[in-house]
Design a protein around this motif. Structure first.
Motif, PDB file in Angstrom:
ATOM      1  N   THR A 164       2.219   6.043   6.140  1.00 19.15           N
ATOM      2  CA  THR A 164       2.356   4.762   6.828  1.00 19.15           C
ATOM      3  C   THR A 164       3.359   4.853   7.964  1.00 19.15           C
ATOM      4  O   THR A 164       3.128   4.328   9.067  1.00 19.15           O
TER       5      THR A 164
ATOM      6  N   CYS B  16      10.870   2.118  -0.934  1.00 18.71           N
ATOM      7  CA  CYS B  16       9.954   2.888  -1.778  1.00 18.71           C
ATOM      8  C   CYS B  16      10.642   3.465  -3.007  1.00 18.71           C
ATOM      9  O   CYS B  16      10.018   3.595  -4.070  1.00 18.71           O
TER      10      CYS B  16
ATOM     11  N   ASP C 155       2.268   8.086   0.495  1.00  8.75           N
ATOM     12  CA  ASP C 155       1.744   6.934   1.225  1.00  8.75           C
ATOM     13  C   ASP C 155       2.800   6.357   2.165  1.00  8.75           C
ATOM     14  O   ASP C 155       2.471   5.856   3.257  1.00  8.75           O
ATOM     15  N   ALA C 156       4.074   6.393   1.761  1.00  5.32           N
ATOM     16  CA  ALA C 156       5.137   5.911   2.642  1.00  5.32           C
ATOM     17  C   ALA C 156       5.238   6.779   3.893  1.00  5.32           C
ATOM     18  O   ALA C 156       5.397   6.268   5.015  1.00  5.32           O
TER      19      ALA C 156
ATOM     20  N   GLY D 215      -1.857  10.721   1.052  1.00  9.45           N
ATOM     21  CA  GLY D 215      -1.191  10.140  -0.108  1.00  9.45           C
ATOM     22  C   GLY D 215      -0.353  11.173  -0.831  1.00  9.45           C
ATOM     23  O   GLY D 215       0.379  11.965  -0.224  1.00  9.45           O
TER      24      GLY D 215
ATOM     25  N   GLN E  45       0.793  -1.220   0.000  1.00  7.88           N
ATOM     26  CA  GLN E  45       0.000   0.000   0.000  1.00  7.88           C
ATOM     27  C   GLN E  45       0.830   1.277   0.000  1.00  7.88           C
ATOM     28  O   GLN E  45       0.251   2.366  -0.041  1.00  7.88           O
ATOM     29  N   TRP E  46       2.166   1.168   0.097  1.00 13.18           N
ATOM     30  CA  TRP E  46       2.960   2.399   0.091  1.00 13.18           C
ATOM     31  C   TRP E  46       4.179   2.343  -0.818  1.00 13.18           C
ATOM     32  O   TRP E  46       4.719   3.406  -1.167  1.00 13.18           O
TER      33      TRP E  46
END
Length: 464
Positions: free
Chosen positions: A71, A141, A67-68, A215, A60-61
């Motif tokens: 999270t 990422c 998103d990273a 996000g 999800q990231w």
């Protein structure tokens, strides 16, 4: 009378003071606390907990800096804050458990120094453990993120807030003589963080370590994490001065700074976030019909999207009355545009820079060409024609399997109307597929001239 002392045989007399062994100085307590005992193990435990929580949501990231960041800060808020409070409380109650209170009081060091020597190693190591976890997240990422970048102030502010939570826990452990202080603080911290984090009001910005971003669409202003760190750090400093300071009235100064930071957070509210300028841009490939544009936050997805839509764009080559482009700006498309199926959030249709189901994605893209923006799809002969066009433009094994199940269920239920509709769709699809390329391009051109109408008359849509 002068008496001379001769050295024993085999030994030499010292020639100067430098020949005598110099006793080593005792190691500094700060270094001992940092290398041994509870603090290093607590840091390792926090690192493992954060790594597990973030790795479990890697789908999800990975591929989105926003998103990273979201999270990492969420994990720090929901795992790191309760952990730091509990670890600080356990460390703070150590002197009482080991009956070292009198020994501490007889030390030459002042009370503030003694407190900081005992509390700061744990706080610093917990902050360092969080930063190590963040480095791992960013490294994981980076290969899949194609635009934007990390947010250093968010990670720095979260690390400071995490250290402040450890200091607050240490104060509680020293003041409250109760063995269950640590677990109760962990539970309370989790409940408070969860309650604030789910608030729909501006009070949610008071949650420790939770830098709220959305996000890649919304990013935090650069000073927001620093003010959030001042809010947590000011409370911790006020608690330390109140417990260990020479003049407890001095605790009002850091407390005032914390309350000022909290007031700024609450009053600014959603103003702490701003639109990501990349989210208002597009990166386009004009070699196809229609053009394919992806959002500026994920330009690296353009080759993947073009590859997934290659079959669709090949079938549309030479067809008239098509939209000019597929747009990806999160707004209602203009009359000459079609909406690209969403690539966000990460983890649904896109995982680590790849589409999870290219055939389904192409089918969704084909569907946006037919009756876009219509609340209710047309019925009757128009719906039969639309289904035939959709099946031909974007064949999808999964959709065909689902349709076969629906036909079998209708046959089992004896639903003649549905079976008649399915047979009509099959006949229309067979006629469209049997056309020559020139005939099909001409027919599709006339069809797309009416595809933008939500409720066309049956005689307005070319039949099959």
């Amino acid at each position: 009378m002068i008496v001379r002392v001769r050295p024993r045989p085999g030994r030499t007399a010292p020639s100067s003071d430098s020949d005598f062994p110099v006793p080593r100085s005792a190691p500094h307590p700060f270094g001992v606390e940092s290398r041994r005992g509870f603090a290093p193990w607590a840091a390792v435990g926090l690192l493992l907990a954060l790594a597990w929580a973030m790795a479990a949501k890697a789908d999800q990231w990975q591929g989105s800096w926003g998103d990273a960041t979201e999270t990492a800060t969420s994990a720090a808020a929901m795992i790191g804050v309760p952990f730091a409070l509990a670890a600080g409380a356990w460390q703070g109650g150590r002197e009482r458990r080991l009956r070292m209170t009198e020994l501490r009081s007889s030390s030459a060091r002042s009370r503030p120094v003694q407190f900081l020597v005992a509390a700061l190693p744990l706080a610093g190591l917990l902050a360092l453990a969080y930063l190590v976890a963040v480095v791992g997240v960013l490294a994981a990422c980076a290969p899949y993120a194609s635009a934007g970048g990390p947010a250093p102030t968010a990670y720095a502010g979260t690390a400071v807030s995490l250290a402040a939570c450890a200091v607050l826990g240490h104060v509680a452990g020293r003041v409250v003589s109760f063995r269950l202080t640590a677990p109760l603080l962990a539970i309370g911290g989790y409940v408070v963080e969860g309650a604030l984090g789910t608030q729909q009001s501006d009070l949610s910005y008071l949650a420790f370590c939770l830098v709220r971003v959305s996000g890649d669409d919304k990013i935090a202003v650069w000073w927001y994490p620093l003010v959030a760190a001042l809010w947590a750090g000011g409370l911790a400093a006020a608690a330390v001065v109140a417990v260990a300071g020479h003049r407890r009235v001095a605790a009002l100064l850091p407390l005032a700074a914390a309350l000022g930071a909290a007031t700024l957070l609450v009053q600014t509210g959603d103003g702490l976030l701003r639109d990501n300028p990349l989210a208002r841009r597009q990166v386009c490939d004009t070699s196809t019909v229609p053009d394919i544009c992806v959002n500026g936050t994920r330009p690296g997805m353009l080759p993947e999207v073009k590859r997934a839509l290659s079959g669709l764009t090949d079938r549309l080559a030479g067809v008239r009355n098509l939209p000019v482009r597929y747009e990806d700006l999160g707004r209602r498309p203009r009359d000459d545009e079609a909406e690209l199926p969403s690539l966000a959030p990460i983890g649904w249709s896109v995982v680590r820079g790849r589409l999870t189901d290219p055939s389904r994605y192409a089918r969704e893209a084909a569907w946006t060409l037919l009756r876009p923006g219509c609340d209710e799809p047309p019925a009757g002969p128009v719906a039969v024609t639309d289904e035939a066009v959709l099946r031909w433009l974007a064949p999808d094994t999964g959709s065909e399997a689902a349709r076969a199940d629906q036909v079998a269920r209708a046959r089992k239920d004896g639903d003649r109307d549905r079976l008649a509709t399915y047979r009509a769709e099959d006949r229309a699809y067979a006629r469209l597929a049997a056309m020559t390329d020139g005939e099909r391009r001409s027919w599709l051109g006339r069809y797309f001239a009416t595809a933008g109408r939500c409720a066309p008359e049956p005689n307005e849509v070319p039949s099959l």
